[in-house]
Design a protein around this motif. Sequence first.
Motif, PDB file in Angstrom:
ATOM      1  N   MET A   1       0.836  -1.163   0.000  1.00 55.20           N
ATOM      2  CA  MET A   1       0.000   0.000   0.000  1.00 55.20           C
ATOM      3  C   MET A   1       0.894   1.243   0.000  1.00 55.20           C
ATOM      4  N   ARG A   2       0.551   2.186  -0.835  1.00 56.59           N
ATOM      5  CA  ARG A   2       1.318   3.426  -0.892  1.00 56.59           C
ATOM      6  C   ARG A   2       0.742   4.450   0.067  1.00 56.59           C
ATOM      7  N   LYS A   3       1.655   5.197   0.701  1.00 59.13           N
ATOM      8  CA  LYS A   3       1.274   6.280   1.603  1.00 59.13           C
ATOM      9  C   LYS A   3       2.045   7.521   1.208  1.00 59.13           C
ATOM     10  N   LYS A   4       1.573   8.668   1.694  1.00 54.30           N
ATOM     11  CA  LYS A   4       2.306   9.906   1.415  1.00 54.30           C
ATOM     12  C   LYS A   4       2.418  10.736   2.686  1.00 54.30           C
ATOM     13  N   ILE A   5       3.501  11.486   2.765  1.00 55.34           N
ATOM     14  CA  ILE A   5       3.754  12.395   3.871  1.00 55.34           C
ATOM     15  C   ILE A   5       4.380  13.662   3.300  1.00 55.34           C
ATOM     16  N   THR A   6       4.389  14.700   4.112  1.00 51.09           N
ATOM     17  CA  THR A   6       5.038  15.950   3.724  1.00 51.09           C
ATOM     18  C   THR A   6       6.368  16.062   4.448  1.00 51.09           C
ATOM     19  N   ILE A   7       7.389  16.414   3.703  1.00 52.86           N
ATOM     20  CA  ILE A   7       8.734  16.627   4.234  1.00 52.86           C
ATOM     21  C   ILE A   7       9.042  18.116   4.127  1.00 52.86           C
ATOM     22  N   LEU A   8       9.423  18.721   5.228  1.00 47.84           N
ATOM     23  CA  LEU A   8       9.803  20.127   5.251  1.00 47.84           C
ATOM     24  C   LEU A   8      11.323  20.184   5.364  1.00 47.84           C
ATOM     25  N   THR A   9      11.968  20.978   4.546  1.00 45.57           N
ATOM     26  CA  THR A   9      13.431  21.090   4.621  1.00 45.57           C
ATOM     27  C   THR A   9      13.851  22.518   4.941  1.00 45.57           C
ATOM     28  N   LEU A  10      14.993  22.621   5.581  1.00 41.83           N
ATOM     29  CA  LEU A  10      15.675  23.900   5.771  1.00 41.83           C
ATOM     30  C   LEU A  10      17.020  23.765   5.076  1.00 41.83           C
ATOM     31  N   PRO A  11      17.078  24.090   3.781  1.00 45.72           N
ATOM     32  CA  PRO A  11      18.319  23.905   3.024  1.00 45.72           C
ATOM     33  C   PRO A  11      19.527  24.627   3.617  1.00 45.72           C
ATOM     34  N   SER A  12      19.314  25.764   4.272  1.00 49.28           N
ATOM     35  CA  SER A  12      20.444  26.505   4.846  1.00 49.28           C
ATOM     36  C   SER A  12      21.092  25.727   5.994  1.00 49.28           C
ATOM     37  N   LEU A  57      11.173   4.375  -0.796  1.00 48.95           N
ATOM     38  CA  LEU A  57      10.600   5.664  -1.180  1.00 48.95           C
ATOM     39  C   LEU A  57      10.389   5.640  -2.684  1.00 48.95           C
ATOM     40  N   VAL A  58       9.181   5.978  -3.133  1.00 49.87           N
ATOM     41  CA  VAL A  58       8.845   5.936  -4.557  1.00 49.87           C
ATOM     42  C   VAL A  58       9.161   7.267  -5.238  1.00 49.87           C
ATOM     43  N   SER A  59       8.745   8.371  -4.600  1.00 48.33           N
ATOM     44  CA  SER A  59       9.003   9.687  -5.196  1.00 48.33           C
ATOM     45  C   SER A  59       9.095  10.749  -4.115  1.00 48.33           C
ATOM     46  N   LEU A  60       9.789  11.822  -4.460  1.00 43.66           N
ATOM     47  CA  LEU A  60       9.939  12.976  -3.579  1.00 43.66           C
ATOM     48  C   LEU A  60       9.849  14.212  -4.466  1.00 43.66           C
ATOM     49  N   ASP A  61       8.690  14.871  -4.433  1.00 40.72           N
ATOM     50  CA  ASP A  61       8.424  15.991  -5.335  1.00 40.72           C
ATOM     51  C   ASP A  61       8.263  17.292  -4.561  1.00 40.72           C
ATOM     52  N   LYS A  62       8.934  18.351  -5.049  1.00 41.87           N
ATOM     53  CA  LYS A  62       8.837  19.650  -4.392  1.00 41.87           C
ATOM     54  C   LYS A  62       7.428  20.201  -4.561  1.00 41.87           C
ATOM     55  N   LEU A  63       6.841  20.632  -3.448  1.00 45.58           N
ATOM     56  CA  LEU A  63       5.509  21.227  -3.475  1.00 45.58           C
ATOM     57  C   LEU A  63       5.583  22.740  -3.588  1.00 45.58           C
ATOM     58  N   ASN A  64       6.350  23.362  -2.671  1.00 47.82           N
ATOM     59  CA  ASN A  64       6.447  24.820  -2.674  1.00 47.82           C
ATOM     60  C   ASN A  64       7.625  25.274  -1.816  1.00 47.82           C
ATOM     61  N   VAL A  65       7.855  26.583  -1.861  1.00 43.46           N
ATOM     62  CA  VAL A  65       8.883  27.214  -1.050  1.00 43.46           C
ATOM     63  C   VAL A  65       8.173  28.249  -0.190  1.00 43.46           C
ATOM     64  N   CYS A  66       8.509  28.284   1.087  1.00 43.33           N
ATOM     65  CA  CYS A  66       7.891  29.236   2.005  1.00 43.33           C
ATOM     66  C   CYS A  66       8.992  29.800   2.898  1.00 43.33           C
ATOM     67  N   GLY A  67       9.423  31.016   2.613  1.00 38.40           N
ATOM     68  CA  GLY A  67      10.534  31.593   3.375  1.00 38.40           C
ATOM     69  C   GLY A  67      11.785  30.767   3.178  1.00 38.40           C
ATOM     70  N   GLU A  68      12.400  30.341   4.285  1.00 38.85           N
ATOM     71  CA  GLU A  68      13.617  29.522   4.229  1.00 38.85           C
ATOM     72  C   GLU A  68      13.333  28.065   3.894  1.00 38.85           C
ATOM     73  N   SER A  69      12.094  27.620   4.082  1.00 36.15           N
ATOM     74  CA  SER A  69      11.805  26.192   3.950  1.00 36.15           C
ATOM     75  C   SER A  69      11.296  25.804   2.569  1.00 36.15           C
ATOM     76  N   GLU A  70      11.558  24.556   2.217  1.00 40.11           N
ATOM     77  CA  GLU A  70      11.028  23.952   1.004  1.00 40.11           C
ATOM     78  C   GLU A  70      10.226  22.736   1.423  1.00 40.11           C
ATOM     79  N   ASN A  71       9.020  22.587   0.867  1.00 43.57           N
ATOM     80  CA  ASN A  71       8.154  21.471   1.220  1.00 43.57           C
ATOM     81  C   ASN A  71       8.108  20.458   0.082  1.00 43.57           C
ATOM     82  N   PHE A  72       8.135  19.174   0.464  1.00 42.29           N
ATOM     83  CA  PHE A  72       8.127  18.084  -0.505  1.00 42.29           C
ATOM     84  C   PHE A  72       7.021  17.096  -0.166  1.00 42.29           C
ATOM     85  N   LYS A  73       6.476  16.457  -1.199  1.00 33.38           N
ATOM     86  CA  LYS A  73       5.543  15.353  -1.005  1.00 33.38           C
ATOM     87  C   LYS A  73       6.325  14.068  -1.238  1.00 33.38           C
TER      88      LYS A  73
END
Length: 151
Positions: A1-12, A57-73
């Motif tokens: 079964m496939r599931k999805k989560i959101t990953i928040l990154t702080l590239p700096s 992990l099947v895929s990691l796709d960038k959703l958006n950028v918000c300030g310093e953070s980048e969000n991925f699905k």
Amino acid sequence: MRKKITILTLPSKNMFHVCCHDILAGVNNDAWYPYVPGKLFKYVEKLLVEANEAANLVSLDKLNVCGESENFKAIYNAIELPEEPKLKEFIISAHFDGGEVVTAKVLAPSEFLAANGLEQLLRINCDIEAKTDFYIDTCTKTEDLETLKIS
């Protein structure tokens, strides 16, 4: 079964956070994990696999950028654990920033969950602030101690 989560990154800071997950998000949603730039997929997959959450992990796709953070699905193939996962015994030595080393025996299905569970227990029982860093000094399965040779 496939599931999805959101990953928040702080590239700096080369750190990522797993959003809305009971265990991987950490106590008070404060768990951050390091990664090497350009290898976020590898590090997210390693965390999910070691936590017995995913086969891969099947895929990691960038959703958006918000300030310093980048969000991925993140989409992954979830592991369907049996009703009662097999518990292993771990000996863990750990400490909070500026604190004494604590050694404990912990029963858990994986090393990651043993360390995370110990941190949560210590934070609650010792009233440690969420902003205080927690360090695992050693975490060893007790069955591995039988083969330990000291020379």
